[in-house]
Write a protein that holds these residues in place. Sequence first.
Motif, PDB file in Angstrom:
ATOM      1  N   UNK A  35     -20.048  16.994  39.067  1.00 50.62           N
ATOM      2  CA  UNK A  35     -19.015  16.038  38.657  1.00 50.62           C
ATOM      3  C   UNK A  35     -17.729  16.734  38.244  1.00 50.62           C
ATOM      4  N   UNK A  36     -16.629  16.074  38.556  1.00 51.48           N
ATOM      5  CA  UNK A  36     -15.339  16.529  38.071  1.00 51.48           C
ATOM      6  C   UNK A  36     -14.873  15.681  36.896  1.00 51.48           C
ATOM      7  N   UNK A  37     -15.512  14.518  36.710  1.00 49.20           N
ATOM      8  CA  UNK A  37     -15.240  13.654  35.561  1.00 49.20           C
ATOM      9  C   UNK A  37     -16.542  12.966  35.159  1.00 49.20           C
ATOM     10  N   UNK A  38     -16.730  12.813  33.857  1.00 51.91           N
ATOM     11  CA  UNK A  38     -17.926  12.139  33.342  1.00 51.91           C
ATOM     12  C   UNK A  38     -17.505  11.280  32.159  1.00 51.91           C
ATOM     13  N   UNK A  39     -18.064  10.063  32.112  1.00 50.78           N
ATOM     14  CA  UNK A  39     -17.834   9.198  30.946  1.00 50.78           C
ATOM     15  C   UNK A  39     -19.086   8.368  30.672  1.00 50.78           C
ATOM     16  N   UNK A  40     -19.297   8.073  29.386  1.00 47.51           N
ATOM     17  CA  UNK A  40     -20.355   7.168  28.945  1.00 47.51           C
ATOM     18  C   UNK A  40     -19.670   6.084  28.127  1.00 47.51           C
ATOM     19  N   UNK A  41     -20.056   4.805  28.366  1.00 43.89           N
ATOM     20  CA  UNK A  41     -19.404   3.730  27.613  1.00 43.89           C
ATOM     21  C   UNK A  41     -19.858   3.733  26.158  1.00 43.89           C
ATOM     22  N   UNK A  42     -19.198   2.920  25.334  1.00 41.36           N
ATOM     23  CA  UNK A  42     -19.455   2.918  23.897  1.00 41.36           C
ATOM     24  C   UNK A  42     -20.871   2.478  23.535  1.00 41.36           C
TER      25      UNK A  42
ATOM     26  N   UNK B 243     -35.347  -6.632  30.536  1.00 42.44           N
ATOM     27  CA  UNK B 243     -35.359  -6.119  31.911  1.00 42.44           C
ATOM     28  C   UNK B 243     -35.810  -4.659  31.958  1.00 42.44           C
ATOM     29  N   UNK B 244     -35.357  -3.853  31.016  1.00 47.40           N
ATOM     30  CA  UNK B 244     -35.771  -2.451  30.898  1.00 47.40           C
ATOM     31  C   UNK B 244     -35.788  -1.710  32.226  1.00 47.40           C
ATOM     32  N   UNK B 245     -34.622  -1.485  32.790  1.00 47.65           N
ATOM     33  CA  UNK B 245     -34.515  -0.788  34.066  1.00 47.65           C
ATOM     34  C   UNK B 245     -33.246   0.048  34.075  1.00 47.65           C
ATOM     35  N   UNK B 246     -33.211   1.034  34.973  1.00 43.86           N
ATOM     36  CA  UNK B 246     -31.987   1.792  35.222  1.00 43.86           C
ATOM     37  C   UNK B 246     -31.563   1.499  36.649  1.00 43.86           C
ATOM     38  N   UNK B 247     -30.315   1.080  36.783  1.00 48.38           N
ATOM     39  CA  UNK B 247     -29.722   0.774  38.078  1.00 48.38           C
ATOM     40  C   UNK B 247     -28.719   1.860  38.424  1.00 48.38           C
ATOM     41  N   UNK B 248     -28.420   2.020  39.698  1.00 49.61           N
ATOM     42  CA  UNK B 248     -27.424   2.996  40.135  1.00 49.61           C
ATOM     43  C   UNK B 248     -26.553   2.389  41.224  1.00 49.61           C
ATOM     44  N   UNK B 249     -25.340   2.922  41.354  1.00 52.52           N
ATOM     45  CA  UNK B 249     -24.423   2.472  42.393  1.00 52.52           C
ATOM     46  C   UNK B 249     -23.507   3.621  42.787  1.00 52.52           C
ATOM     47  N   UNK B 250     -23.151   3.661  44.044  1.00 56.31           N
ATOM     48  CA  UNK B 250     -22.165   4.603  44.575  1.00 56.31           C
ATOM     49  C   UNK B 250     -21.079   3.756  45.210  1.00 56.31           C
ATOM     50  N   UNK B 251     -19.877   3.800  44.649  1.00 52.61           N
ATOM     51  CA  UNK B 251     -18.799   2.933  45.131  1.00 52.61           C
ATOM     52  C   UNK B 251     -17.770   3.667  45.980  1.00 52.61           C
ATOM     53  N   UNK B 252     -18.042   4.886  46.367  1.00 52.92           N
ATOM     54  CA  UNK B 252     -17.049   5.645  47.128  1.00 52.92           C
ATOM     55  C   UNK B 252     -15.894   6.003  46.218  1.00 52.92           C
ATOM     56  N   UNK B 253     -14.668   5.564  46.582  1.00 49.71           N
ATOM     57  CA  UNK B 253     -13.488   5.831  45.748  1.00 49.71           C
ATOM     58  C   UNK B 253     -13.116   4.664  44.850  1.00 49.71           C
ATOM     59  N   UNK B 254     -13.894   3.595  44.869  1.00 50.27           N
ATOM     60  CA  UNK B 254     -13.569   2.419  44.061  1.00 50.27           C
ATOM     61  C   UNK B 254     -13.947   2.666  42.610  1.00 50.27           C
ATOM     62  N   UNK B 255     -12.979   2.491  41.682  1.00 48.67           N
ATOM     63  CA  UNK B 255     -13.284   2.698  40.259  1.00 48.67           C
ATOM     64  C   UNK B 255     -14.346   1.719  39.762  1.00 48.67           C
ATOM     65  N   UNK B 256     -15.083   2.140  38.730  1.00 48.65           N
ATOM     66  CA  UNK B 256     -16.154   1.341  38.136  1.00 48.65           C
ATOM     67  C   UNK B 256     -15.754   0.989  36.710  1.00 48.65           C
ATOM     68  N   UNK B 257     -15.955  -0.272  36.331  1.00 45.85           N
ATOM     69  CA  UNK B 257     -15.594  -0.736  34.995  1.00 45.85           C
ATOM     70  C   UNK B 257     -16.483  -0.076  33.948  1.00 45.85           C
ATOM     71  N   UNK B 258     -15.907   0.252  32.806  1.00 45.64           N
ATOM     72  CA  UNK B 258     -16.643   0.879  31.711  1.00 45.64           C
ATOM     73  C   UNK B 258     -17.452  -0.132  30.908  1.00 45.64           C
ATOM     74  N   UNK B 259     -17.347  -1.414  31.258  1.00 44.64           N
ATOM     75  CA  UNK B 259     -18.142  -2.431  30.573  1.00 44.64           C
ATOM     76  C   UNK B 259     -19.450  -2.653  31.336  1.00 44.64           C
ATOM     77  N   UNK B 260     -20.393  -3.297  30.679  1.00 45.10           N
ATOM     78  CA  UNK B 260     -21.694  -3.565  31.305  1.00 45.10           C
ATOM     79  C   UNK B 260     -21.489  -4.422  32.557  1.00 45.10           C
ATOM     80  N   UNK B 261     -22.108  -4.057  33.662  1.00 49.29           N
ATOM     81  CA  UNK B 261     -21.934  -4.836  34.902  1.00 49.29           C
ATOM     82  C   UNK B 261     -22.576  -6.213  34.797  1.00 49.29           C
TER      83      UNK B 261
END
Length: 196
Positions: A73-80, A110-128
């Motif tokens: 990664x060149x950038x990493x963030x975790x939401x609040x 639900x107790x699950x981990x989901x993943x997504x790859x959006x290419x170059x599209x930014x991802x919101x820092x809020x819960x999807x």
Amino acid sequence: MSTPLRVGPSRAETGFTLVELIIYVSLSVLVVSLVSGFLLNAVRAQRDVVSSTEGANTAQLIAESIKRDVRNATEVRVNDDHNLLIVRTTGMGDTLDSSCRAWYFTGGTADAIYTIDTGDTPISMTAPTDLEVWSIQGQGIIQIKPAGSADKIDVFAYSDPSVELSFAVGGEASIAVQTAVTQRAPSSNEGTCFAD
């Protein structure tokens, strides 16, 4: 002299008495009970082994996926809320293309981990809110609660340049994962994956 002729079966050919039948049936029930107890224990043990193996495989899949992308990664963030991890990762192919990847821990029922790859599209820092477009990476994920503590450990925690993962997979015989991974590449400003 002649021997008298017997009419009817001899004692050896008469069969079982009622007492003998009751004893044989009782012994048969005892033997069947013992054998079925051993078989049930073997089935339970196999179920526990299969459950533990599936939990370990799921935990390893999630941890390795996150570790690989955070290292590159060149950038990493975790939401609040510490339930969403977003990285801008560089592929390992010939072109070194970057893409935005995210992992989301649903928590609750639900107790699950989901993943997504959006290419170059930014991802919101809020819960999807649109988990239909996300891929489920593992179910039965639970937060770890240390002994003697009322608080649970955050699933994702970021301390530049490391990401700490803490979760467990499974039920009674859960598999715990607590690991940290460090970015190899320093953060850059080449683009962003974070939509605020």
